[in-house]
Scaffold this motif. Structure first.
Motif, PDB file in Angstrom:
ATOM      1  N   GLN A  83      53.636  41.466  43.431  1.00 18.79           N
ATOM      2  CA  GLN A  83      54.682  40.446  43.564  1.00 18.79           C
ATOM      3  C   GLN A  83      54.330  39.195  42.765  1.00 18.79           C
ATOM      4  O   GLN A  83      55.195  38.586  42.125  1.00 18.79           O
ATOM      5  N   ASP A  84      53.038  38.811  42.798  1.00 22.22           N
ATOM      6  CA  ASP A  84      52.596  37.649  42.019  1.00 22.22           C
ATOM      7  C   ASP A  84      52.743  37.909  40.521  1.00 22.22           C
ATOM      8  O   ASP A  84      53.114  37.009  39.750  1.00 22.22           O
ATOM      9  N   ILE A  85      52.425  39.136  40.113  1.00 21.03           N
ATOM     10  CA  ILE A  85      52.558  39.495  38.698  1.00 21.03           C
ATOM     11  C   ILE A  85      54.011  39.439  38.261  1.00 21.03           C
ATOM     12  O   ILE A  85      54.349  38.912  37.196  1.00 21.03           O
ATOM     13  N   GLN A  86      54.896  39.972  39.100  1.00 21.58           N
ATOM     14  CA  GLN A  86      56.329  39.961  38.784  1.00 21.58           C
ATOM     15  C   GLN A  86      56.858  38.533  38.724  1.00 21.58           C
ATOM     16  O   GLN A  86      57.624  38.182  37.815  1.00 21.58           O
ATOM     17  N   THR A  87      56.455  37.690  39.669  1.00 19.15           N
ATOM     18  CA  THR A  87      56.919  36.303  39.692  1.00 19.15           C
ATOM     19  C   THR A  87      56.453  35.548  38.454  1.00 19.15           C
ATOM     20  O   THR A  87      57.226  34.812  37.829  1.00 19.15           O
ATOM     21  N   ALA A  88      55.186  35.738  38.081  1.00 17.36           N
ATOM     22  CA  ALA A  88      54.637  35.049  36.911  1.00 17.36           C
ATOM     23  C   ALA A  88      55.350  35.482  35.636  1.00 17.36           C
ATOM     24  O   ALA A  88      55.691  34.648  34.783  1.00 17.36           O
ATOM     25  N   TYR A  89      55.595  36.790  35.506  1.00 17.54           N
ATOM     26  CA  TYR A  89      56.244  37.268  34.276  1.00 17.54           C
ATOM     27  C   TYR A  89      57.704  36.812  34.211  1.00 17.54           C
ATOM     28  O   TYR A  89      58.213  36.505  33.129  1.00 17.54           O
ATOM     29  N   THR A  90      58.380  36.766  35.356  1.00 18.32           N
ATOM     30  CA  THR A  90      59.767  36.304  35.378  1.00 18.32           C
ATOM     31  C   THR A  90      59.853  34.870  34.861  1.00 18.32           C
ATOM     32  O   THR A  90      60.752  34.532  34.071  1.00 18.32           O
ATOM     33  N   ARG A  91      58.912  34.022  35.285  1.00 14.35           N
ATOM     34  CA  ARG A  91      58.876  32.644  34.789  1.00 14.35           C
ATOM     35  C   ARG A  91      58.526  32.608  33.305  1.00 14.35           C
ATOM     36  O   ARG A  91      59.105  31.828  32.528  1.00 14.35           O
ATOM     37  N   PHE A  92      57.577  33.429  32.928  1.00 16.09           N
ATOM     38  CA  PHE A  92      57.085  33.440  31.548  1.00 16.09           C
ATOM     39  C   PHE A  92      58.181  33.854  30.562  1.00 16.09           C
ATOM     40  O   PHE A  92      58.384  33.197  29.529  1.00 16.09           O
ATOM     41  N   LYS A  93      58.893  34.918  30.869  1.00  9.64           N
ATOM     42  CA  LYS A  93      59.881  35.423  29.912  1.00  9.64           C
ATOM     43  C   LYS A  93      61.059  34.471  29.733  1.00  9.64           C
ATOM     44  O   LYS A  93      61.728  34.491  28.692  1.00  9.64           O
ATOM     45  N   GLN A  94      61.312  33.618  30.751  1.00  3.69           N
ATOM     46  CA  GLN A  94      62.404  32.659  30.625  1.00  3.69           C
ATOM     47  C   GLN A  94      62.167  31.668  29.489  1.00  3.69           C
ATOM     48  O   GLN A  94      63.115  31.091  28.953  1.00  3.69           O
ATOM     49  N   LEU A  95      60.896  31.478  29.111  1.00  4.15           N
ATOM     50  CA  LEU A  95      60.573  30.566  28.012  1.00  4.15           C
ATOM     51  C   LEU A  95      61.055  31.106  26.673  1.00  4.15           C
ATOM     52  O   LEU A  95      61.160  30.352  25.695  1.00  4.15           O
ATOM     53  N   PHE A  96      61.334  32.408  26.611  1.00  8.36           N
ATOM     54  CA  PHE A  96      61.683  33.039  25.335  1.00  8.36           C
ATOM     55  C   PHE A  96      63.115  33.570  25.319  1.00  8.36           C
ATOM     56  O   PHE A  96      63.582  34.015  24.274  1.00  8.36           O
ATOM     57  N   LEU A  97      63.788  33.548  26.452  1.00  5.80           N
ATOM     58  CA  LEU A  97      65.189  33.951  26.503  1.00  5.80           C
ATOM     59  C   LEU A  97      66.055  32.739  26.191  1.00  5.80           C
ATOM     60  O   LEU A  97      66.678  32.132  27.063  1.00  5.80           O
ATOM     61  N   ILE A  98      66.084  32.378  24.917  1.00  3.95           N
ATOM     62  CA  ILE A  98      66.768  31.160  24.460  1.00  3.95           C
ATOM     63  C   ILE A  98      67.974  31.566  23.627  1.00  3.95           C
ATOM     64  O   ILE A  98      67.852  32.337  22.677  1.00  3.95           O
ATOM     65  N   ASP A  99      69.150  31.049  23.987  1.00  2.00           N
ATOM     66  CA  ASP A  99      70.368  31.475  23.296  1.00  2.00           C
ATOM     67  C   ASP A  99      70.948  30.414  22.370  1.00  2.00           C
ATOM     68  O   ASP A  99      71.999  30.626  21.773  1.00  2.00           O
ATOM     69  N   ASN A 100      70.259  29.266  22.224  1.00  2.00           N
ATOM     70  CA  ASN A 100      70.755  28.271  21.268  1.00  2.00           C
ATOM     71  C   ASN A 100      69.608  27.368  20.821  1.00  2.00           C
ATOM     72  O   ASN A 100      68.573  27.262  21.482  1.00  2.00           O
ATOM     73  N   SER A 101      69.785  26.740  19.696  1.00  2.00           N
ATOM     74  CA  SER A 101      68.747  25.916  19.083  1.00  2.00           C
ATOM     75  C   SER A 101      68.422  24.682  19.922  1.00  2.00           C
ATOM     76  O   SER A 101      67.268  24.237  19.971  1.00  2.00           O
TER      77      SER A 101
END
Length: 591
Positions: A230-248
């Motif tokens: 669960q900790d691994i999933q929570t950390a990765y969910t936060r981490f990937k949000q840094l790269f899911l960027i849809d505009n400049s």
């Protein structure tokens, strides 16, 4: 035309299991779309698990078409599914059959008894093992593979009685004879007979080890020494949000506070902890000649991560392309990692989802980028391997167990097909890439292991020498080498304590032992075919830029990056080879 192109999944193609989140834009405000929609958006944003972001403008589309498109995508990508609706059985059935014992690229599939016997022969040490065939027809357990290896002290009756739970399963043997094993833990409400049996197993392993100093067995409960799923999933969910960027605008807004946002995710810290644990296990096997038993609830998640990392660090064969693929087959695919649940392909339970396999690839990438000549494959190989999790024509990363795969192969829905059904394996890279693109998966600067000189004097070492001994082999330390004070006293007390207790837990290890082992190895010249220890201090743990930043234009180097660099190196190597051929021809003509 791009230099690197996938033949199956195009740059703008999205498979259902690759869809992560869907947002709608209403009056310039972004809203997560789930379930039944009362109002339909004017813009659709799809976030993918491979970090791609797609924007679709619906403002000028007819209302009925918008309703059909949006509701269809939301329904098919988010609601629970049947496996037969997600996997492309018809495509896989029409594909050509792989030939040869090992499949493509000499990858060992570990689906026959012969494969396991060959692996035992390749890595055998001083501990006696036997290959178990009692799970034919899955009569022992549906979660275990058809074939697996256990210490010789484990009886077939014990395996059958407890359906494979609490049984130590062999993973790998070090060149000095020390073995790495894993075991699923018994339920907390286990009865006394199960506890006695588990103790008998451990005692039996000890008794099968005949020669000193291989008289130790160290148990390590990964559920208590590593972060939870669960900790691994929570950390990765936060981490990937840094790269899911849809505009400049969002990119530059997050760029200002990049480091604080990155640290707050805790993802890199989890990678550091996992690598540290793998180093601790490697120390026990290599330096202390201690057998290590990894324990986890199912022994199919973090056990797979640590056992794989240890083999990559200690066995140079696992750093070749075919060796790494065989390792994944053995520890993950045949080993029973629940890819279907952990990737949440069917969207049946978000609680089961956790990026465990992706965590392994992130850890291996740290080693690849720190020691490039030691690996036959590139970071591009690791990137497309992570993408292959979401391609629904390969069975490799699609099922929870070998039993589930076999069941779906012989299912009622497949009996109507005209030809026998065959699963495609992801290791056949020709399915996804043409030969020119496949060249980017191979490291042109790989320091291939030289063949031994026949005139070299024979030594008294063990038969298998894939792993060279750690430079730190002496029992006495030298103060000139910068070791800790009183190191020898600590080491002697530690060993004596283990001999008395026979079994030790990871918490009993002195903290000085790890630091000394780590610092000592890094103070020596690197042997790319021997033991490799990752640098885990401070900023040494980095973000896997190729995977996580590849879809963000603002983060790219125009005409640069690893793909461009590799392409230039490949061109130079091709030119050198061409010149070598011409020189050989002129030399032969002169003679």
């Amino acid at each position: 035309e791009p230099q690197f192109k996938n033949k199956i999944v195009g740059e703008n193609d999205i498979t259902l299991q690759c869809v992560d989140q869907i947002y709608g834009v209403y009056d310039e405000k972004k809203k997560l779309l789930t379930g039944q929609l009362r109002k339909y958006p004017e813009k659709l944003i799809i976030y993918c698990k491979d970090l791609r972001v797609f924007n679709f403008c619906l403002r000028y589309t007819k209302e009925e078409e918008v309703k059909r498109i949006v509701s269809g995508i939301v329904h098919h990508s988010q609601t629970p599914k049947l496996l037969k609706r997600l996997f492309l059985f018809s495509y896989a059935s029409a594909a050509p059959k792989n030939t040869g014992k090992y499949g493509r690229n000499q990858t060992v599939m570990f689906d026959t008894l012969e494969d396991w016997r060959d692996e035992l022969e390749r890595t055998k040490g001083n501990v006696k093992y036997k290959a178990v065939t009692t799970n034919e027809g899955y009569r022992v357990s549906e979660k275990l593979p058809l074939y697996f290896v256990v210490p010789i002290c484990v009886s077939e009756e014990s395996i059958l009685k407890y359906e494979g739970r609490g049984i130590p399963i062999w993973c790998w043997s070090c060149h000095n004879g020390a073995a790495l094993l894993k075991m699923s833990a018994f339920p907390k409400e286990q009865d006394d007979s199960a506890s006695q049996m588990q103790k008998a197993f451990l005692d039996g392993i000890y008794k099968t080890i005949s020669k000193p100093p291989y008289e130790l067995l160290k148990t390590d409960d990964l559920s208590s020494s590593l972060p939870s799923l669960q900790d691994i999933q929570t950390a990765y969910t936060r981490f990937k949000q840094l790269f899911l960027i849809d505009n400049s605008t969002d990119f530059w807004a997050t760029d200002v506070k990049w480091f604080s946002l990155l640290e707050s995710t805790n993802w890199l810290e989890i990678i550091r902890r996992v690598l540290r644990k793998a180093i601790e296990v490697a120390e026990c096997l290599e330096r202390q000649h201690t057998n290590v038993l990894l324990i986890e609830e199912r022994a199919t998640d973090l056990c797979c991560v640590i056992s794989s990392l240890v083999q990559v660090m200690m066995d140079s064969y696992s750093r070749t392309k075919s060796g790494f693929q065989s390792l994944i087959q053995k520890e993950w695919v045949v080993g029973g990692h629940g890819f279907l649940d952990r990737c949440n392909h069917l969207h049946k339970s978000d609680k089961e989802e956790a990026p465990v396999f992706l965590l392994l690839l992130n850890c291996v990438w740290q080693l690849v980028q720190q020691y490039p000549p030691a690996f036959e494959f590139t970071e591009t190989y690791l990137t497309v391997l992570s993408d292959s999790l979401y391609v629904p024509i390969f069975s490799t990363f699609f099922f929870n167990s070998q039993h589930q795969k076999d069941t779906n192969t012989s299912g009622e829905g497949l009996k109507t097909q005209s030809s026998p059904f065959r699963f495609l394996t992801v290791w056949d890279w020709s399915v996804q890439f043409d030969p020119k693109a496949q060249a980017f998966l191979n490291n042109p600067l790989y320091a291939e292991k030289p063949k031994p000189d026949k005139s070299q004097r024979k030594t008294t070492r063990f038969k298998h020498q894939r792993q060279l001994s750690l430079p730190l082999t002496q029992t006495k330390s030298s103060t000139k080498r910068g070791f800790f004070r009183e190191e020898t006293d600590h080491l002697i007390k530690n060993i004596l304590g283990k001999r008395i207790g026979k079994f030790i837990n990871s918490s009993d290890e002195p903290s000085n032992s790890f630091r000394e082992f780590y610092d000592s190895w890094h103070s020596k010249p690197i042997d790319y075919h021997g033991l490799l220890l990752p640098c885990i201090d401070g900023p040494e743990i980095k973000v896997w830029a190729q995977r996580y930043l590849r879809w963000i234009p603002e983060a790219q180097l125009h005409g640069g990056g690893t793909i461009a660099t590799t392409a230039k190196i490949l061109d130079l190597m091709e030119e050198v080879q061409s010149l070598q051929v011409k020189m050989d021809e002129e030399h032969s003509q002169a003679i």
